[in-house]
Write a protein that holds these residues in place. Structure first.
Motif, mmCIF file in Angstrom:
data_model
loop_
_atom_site.group_PDB
_atom_site.id
_atom_site.type_symbol
_atom_site.label_atom_id
_atom_site.label_comp_id
_atom_site.label_asym_id
_atom_site.label_seq_id
_atom_site.Cartn_x
_atom_site.Cartn_y
_atom_site.Cartn_z
ATOM 1 N N ILE A 272 0.812 -1.221 0.000
ATOM 2 C CA ILE A 272 0.000 0.000 0.000
ATOM 3 C C ILE A 272 0.843 1.266 0.000
ATOM 4 N N ILE A 273 1.831 1.360 0.904
ATOM 5 C CA ILE A 273 2.589 2.614 1.050
ATOM 6 C C ILE A 273 3.405 2.955 -0.207
ATOM 7 N N PRO A 274 4.207 2.004 -0.765
ATOM 8 C CA PRO A 274 4.892 2.337 -2.024
ATOM 9 C C PRO A 274 3.921 2.696 -3.156
ATOM 10 N N SER A 275 2.758 2.050 -3.162
ATOM 11 C CA SER A 275 1.762 2.336 -4.208
ATOM 12 C C SER A 275 1.237 3.763 -4.094
ATOM 13 N N LEU A 276 0.987 4.205 -2.861
ATOM 14 C CA LEU A 276 0.542 5.594 -2.651
ATOM 15 C C LEU A 276 1.627 6.591 -3.053
ATOM 16 N N ILE A 277 2.886 6.234 -2.786
ATOM 17 C CA ILE A 277 4.009 7.101 -3.190
ATOM 18 C C ILE A 277 4.059 7.225 -4.715
ATOM 19 N N ILE A 278 3.878 6.089 -5.419
ATOM 20 C CA ILE A 278 3.892 6.091 -6.892
ATOM 21 C C ILE A 278 2.720 6.924 -7.427
ATOM 22 N N ALA A 279 1.519 6.756 -6.815
ATOM 23 C CA ALA A 279 0.345 7.534 -7.248
ATOM 24 C C ALA A 279 0.584 9.028 -7.048
ATOM 25 N N GLY A 280 1.184 9.388 -5.902
ATOM 26 C CA GLY A 280 1.499 10.796 -5.631
ATOM 27 C C GLY A 280 2.509 11.344 -6.624
ATOM 28 N N ALA A 281 3.522 10.532 -6.964
ATOM 29 C CA ALA A 281 4.537 10.949 -7.945
ATOM 30 C C ALA A 281 3.891 11.187 -9.309
ATOM 31 N N GLY A 282 2.929 10.319 -9.654
ATOM 32 C CA GLY A 282 2.199 10.512 -10.917
ATOM 33 C C GLY A 282 1.445 11.830 -10.938
ATOM 34 N N GLY A 283 0.845 12.185 -9.792
ATOM 35 C CA GLY A 283 0.141 13.462 -9.680
ATOM 36 C C GLY A 283 1.078 14.648 -9.861
ATOM 37 N N ILE A 284 2.293 14.535 -9.304
ATOM 38 C CA ILE A 284 3.290 15.611 -9.444
ATOM 39 C C ILE A 284 3.704 15.763 -10.915
ATOM 40 N N VAL A 285 3.894 14.625 -11.596
ATOM 41 C CA VAL A 285 4.287 14.661 -13.020
ATOM 42 C C VAL A 285 3.209 15.351 -13.859
ATOM 43 N N THR A 286 1.930 14.960 -13.656
ATOM 44 C CA THR A 286 0.848 15.572 -14.439
ATOM 45 C C THR A 286 0.689 17.050 -14.099
ATOM 46 N N GLY A 287 0.790 17.387 -12.809
ATOM 47 C CA GLY A 287 0.650 18.783 -12.389
ATOM 48 C C GLY A 287 1.759 19.659 -12.947
ATOM 49 N N TRP A 288 3.008 19.160 -12.831
ATOM 50 C CA TRP A 288 4.152 19.941 -13.318
ATOM 51 C C TRP A 288 4.088 20.118 -14.835
ATOM 52 N N ALA A 289 3.779 19.023 -15.543
ATOM 53 C CA ALA A 289 3.736 19.078 -17.006
ATOM 54 C C ALA A 289 2.673 20.064 -17.496
ATOM 55 N N SER A 290 1.473 20.004 -16.904
ATOM 56 C CA SER A 290 0.381 20.879 -17.342
ATOM 57 C C SER A 290 0.634 22.338 -16.973
ATOM 58 N N TRP A 291 1.452 22.576 -15.958
ATOM 59 C CA TRP A 291 1.758 23.929 -15.505
ATOM 60 C C TRP A 291 2.902 24.548 -16.307
ATOM 61 N N LYS A 292 3.965 23.768 -16.574
ATOM 62 C CA LYS A 292 5.212 24.328 -17.105
ATOM 63 C C LYS A 292 5.482 24.042 -18.584
ATOM 64 N N MET A 293 4.914 22.957 -19.108
ATOM 65 C CA MET A 293 5.261 22.567 -20.482
ATOM 66 C C MET A 293 4.320 23.202 -21.511
ATOM 67 N N ASN A 294 4.865 23.467 -22.694
ATOM 68 C CA ASN A 294 4.059 24.037 -23.775
ATOM 69 C C ASN A 294 3.147 22.994 -24.412
ATOM 70 N N ASP A 295 3.642 21.773 -24.524
ATOM 71 C CA ASP A 295 2.853 20.678 -25.108
ATOM 72 C C ASP A 295 2.889 19.489 -24.128
ATOM 73 N N PRO A 296 2.056 19.534 -23.071
ATOM 74 C CA PRO A 296 2.197 18.581 -21.972
ATOM 75 C C PRO A 296 1.422 17.270 -22.124
ATOM 76 N N TRP B 150 1.520 14.299 -23.687
ATOM 77 C CA TRP B 150 2.129 12.981 -23.508
ATOM 78 C C TRP B 150 2.720 12.812 -22.113
ATOM 79 N N MET B 151 3.208 13.893 -21.536
ATOM 80 C CA MET B 151 3.729 13.812 -20.167
ATOM 81 C C MET B 151 2.579 13.643 -19.165
ATOM 82 N N ILE B 152 1.433 14.245 -19.459
ATOM 83 C CA ILE B 152 0.248 14.032 -18.611
ATOM 84 C C ILE B 152 -0.147 12.562 -18.640
ATOM 85 N N LEU B 153 -0.123 11.957 -19.833
ATOM 86 C CA LEU B 153 -0.440 10.532 -19.942
ATOM 87 C C LEU B 153 0.563 9.679 -19.162
ATOM 88 N N ALA B 154 1.853 10.076 -19.193
ATOM 89 C CA ALA B 154 2.876 9.337 -18.436
ATOM 90 C C ALA B 154 2.592 9.417 -16.932
#
Length: 432
Positions: free
Chosen positions: A89-113, A115-119
Motif C-alpha cells: 500500500i505505502i509504495p503504491s501511494l508514493i507512486i500515485a502521488g509521484a504521478g500526480g506531481i508529473v501531471t501537475g508539473w507538465a500541465s503547468w510548465k510545459m508548452n505541449d504537456p 504525452w507527459m500528462i499521460l505518463a
C-alpha cells in the motif's frame, strides 16, 4: 483481581480505539483513488480546449489510468499476500502521488504537456492498483468477528461513495481557478494518506504461509472450473456497469457545456446528481440484501433493467430536466446492482480464495472504466440517440446475463455436493 479486570477492560478499549483509527486511515485510500480519477471528469472539456486535442485524446487521460490498473490489480493482490499489505500500500501511494506531481508539473510548465500528462496518469494507475484493492483484504485481516469485518468494509465503502459524490464538485471548483489545479491535489491527498497509514495502521501477524505462485494459479483454475459460469457473468456485468457509468459521465460532462451552457461548479453539481443517486441506493441496497442470494440476483437484474429501460426512454427528448431526472434513475439502478454483485462474490467464494477473485473482479470493472470514455467519444459524433440506445442495449444485455447465468439455487446445491464429495474422498483411505 479488580485491578486485573480494569487493566483488561482498558486494553480492550485501547484496541478498539486503535482499530477505529486504523479504519479511518484505510478509508482515506479509496477516497484518494476515487478523487484521483472521477475528479477529472468535469475538467476534461477544459483540458481538451487548453491542449487543443480531440475528445478521444482527452478520454485517454481516464483510460490510461484504468488500463494499467486492469493489469496490475491481481499482481498487487498476490504480492500483498506474500510480503504484507502495508508493504504494498505505502509504495503504491508514493507512486500515485509521484504521478500526480508529473501531471501537475507538465500541465503547468510545459508548452505541449499531453504525452507527459499521460505518463503521469500511467504512474497514478500503477499506484492505484496496489493501494485501494489491497484495503479490503487488510480490513478482513484486522478483524476476526464477521460483524466487525462488515462494519469496517461499510466504512470503506462509505468513503468510496463520498469520494464519488464529492469528486465532480471539487474538480470543477478547482478548475475554476486553474484548469490544471485538480492534478496537484492528488499528491497532496496521497501524502496525507501515506502519513495516516504509516502511523495508524498496524498489520496483523500472518497466520499461515501464503500460496506459492504455481499453487495460486492452480487455485484460480479450480475456482473457474467449478464456478466459472456465474463468476464470468458477474465479471461481465461489473465491466458493463462501469462502461455505461463512466461513458455517460463523460458524455454528460461534454454536453452540459456544449448544448446547455452549464459550466464550472454548477456543472460539477449536476454531474454529482446521478452519483448521489448511486450512492444512496447502494447504501440502502447493501443494508437490505443481507445474505440472501436470490434477493441479490433479483436486485442486480431489476437494477440493470431499470438502467437499460431508462436510458432508452431518454432518447426521446433532450430536455435538460428530463435528462437529469432520467440519469438520477440510472444512478439508482446502478447503485442497486453493485452491492449485489459484490455480495454474490463474497458469499459464493471461500474465504481463502476470495482475495484472488475480488482482485480479478476489480480488474474487470476497470476494463469498463477504461473503455467507456473513448467509445462514448466516438458515439457522441453520431447523435444523442446513438449514445443512449447503446447504453440501453448493453444494460439490457447485462440484465439478461444476470437473469440467465446467476442461479443461486444451483450454486448452493453444487456447493453442498462438492462438500459431500470432499468428505467422501477424505474417508476413502480409512475405508480401504
Amino acid at each position: 483481581m479488580n485491578t486485573n479486570k480494569r487493566t483488561t477492560v482498558h486494553r480492550r478499549k485501547n484496541m478498539k480505539s486503535n482499530k477505529k483509527w486504523s479504519l479511518l486511515a484505510l478509508a482515506s485510500i479509496p477516497l484518494v483513488m476515487t478523487l484521483g480519477n472521477s475528479m477529472l471528469i468535469p475538467v476534461l472539456p477544459d483540458i481538451e480546449r487548453e491542449l487543443e486535442i480531440s475528445a478521444f485524446q482527452v478520454s485517454m487521460i481516464i483510460t490510461v489510468y484504468s488500463v494499467v490498473a486492469i493489469l496490475l490489480i491481481p499482481i498487487a493482490g498476490y504480492l500483498s499476500d506474500r510480503i504484507g499489505r502495508k508493504k504494498v500500500i505505502i509504495p503504491s501511494l508514493i507512486i500515485a502521488g509521484a504521478g500526480g506531481i508529473v501531471t501537475g508539473w507538465a500541465s503547468w510548465k510545459m508548452n505541449d504537456p499531453y504525452w507527459m500528462i499521460l505518463a503521469g496518469r500511467l504512474l497514478q494507475g500503477i499506484g492505484s492498483s496496489g493501494a485501494a484493492p489491497v484495503v479490503l483484504p487488510l480490513v478482513g485481516d484486522m478483524f476476526k468477528d464477521e460483524d466487525e469485518v462488515s462494519s469496517g468494509l461499510g466504512l470503506i465503502e462509505t468513503s468510496n461513495t463520498f469520494g464519488k459524490v464529492l469528486s465532480p464538485i471539487l474538480g470543477a471548483f478547482l478548475a475554476s481557478f486553474f484548469w490544471f489545479l485538480p492534478f496537484w491535489l492528488i499528491p497532496v491527498f496521497c501524502a496525507i494518506s501515506i502519513i495516516l497509514v504509516m502511523f495508524l495502521v498496524k498489520s496483523p501477524k500472518k497466520q499461515e504461509e501464503p500460496k506459492k505462485f504455481k499453487e495460486f494459479l492452480n487455485s484460480v483454475k479450480t475456482i473457474f472450473k467449478n464456478d466459472g459460469k456465474w463468476l464470468l457473468a458477474i465479471f461481465l456485468i461489473g465491466g458493463i456497469i462501469m462502461f455505461v457509468l463512466f461513458g455517460l459521465l463523460f458524455y454528460l460532462s461534454n454536453v452540459l457545456e456544449e448544448k446547455y451552457g452549464i459550466k464550472g461548479v454548477m456543472k460539477g453539481l449536476v454531474l454529482a446528481v446521478p452519483l448521489l443517486a448511486l450512492s444512496i441506493s447502494s447504501y440502502i441496497g447493501g443494508k437490505k440484501i443481507g445474505q440472501n442470494k436470490k434477493v441479490m440476483k433479483w436486485c442486480c437484474t431489476i437494477g440493470l433493467f431499470v438502467l437499460g429501460g431508462t436510458t432508452i426512454i431518454i432518447t426521446f427528448t433532450e430536455n435538460i430536466y428530463f435528462l437529469l431526472a432520467g440519469l438520477f434513475v440510472c444512478g439508482a439502478g446502478i447503485g442497486v446492482s453493485l452491492p449485489s454483485l459484490d455480495a454474490l462474490i463474497t458469499e459464493g467464494i471461500e474465504k481463502e480464495e476470495r482475495g484472488t477473485i475480488t482482485s480479478l473482479y476489480s480488474s474487470m470493472r476497470f476494463v469498463g472504466v477504461a473503455a467507456g470514455p473513448p467509445l462514448y467519444a466516438v458515439l457522441m459524433k453520431s447523435s444523442h440517440e446513438v449514445v443512449f440506445y447503446t447504453s440501453g442495449g448493453v444494460s439490457l444485455f447485462a440484465a439478461a446475463v444476470a437473469f440467465i447465468f446467476i442461479k443461486p439455487e444451483k450454486e448452493e446445491k453444487g456447493s453442498k455436493d462438492k462438500k459431500e464429495k470432499e468428505k467422501d474422498a477424505s474417508l476413502q483411505p480409512v475405508l480401504e
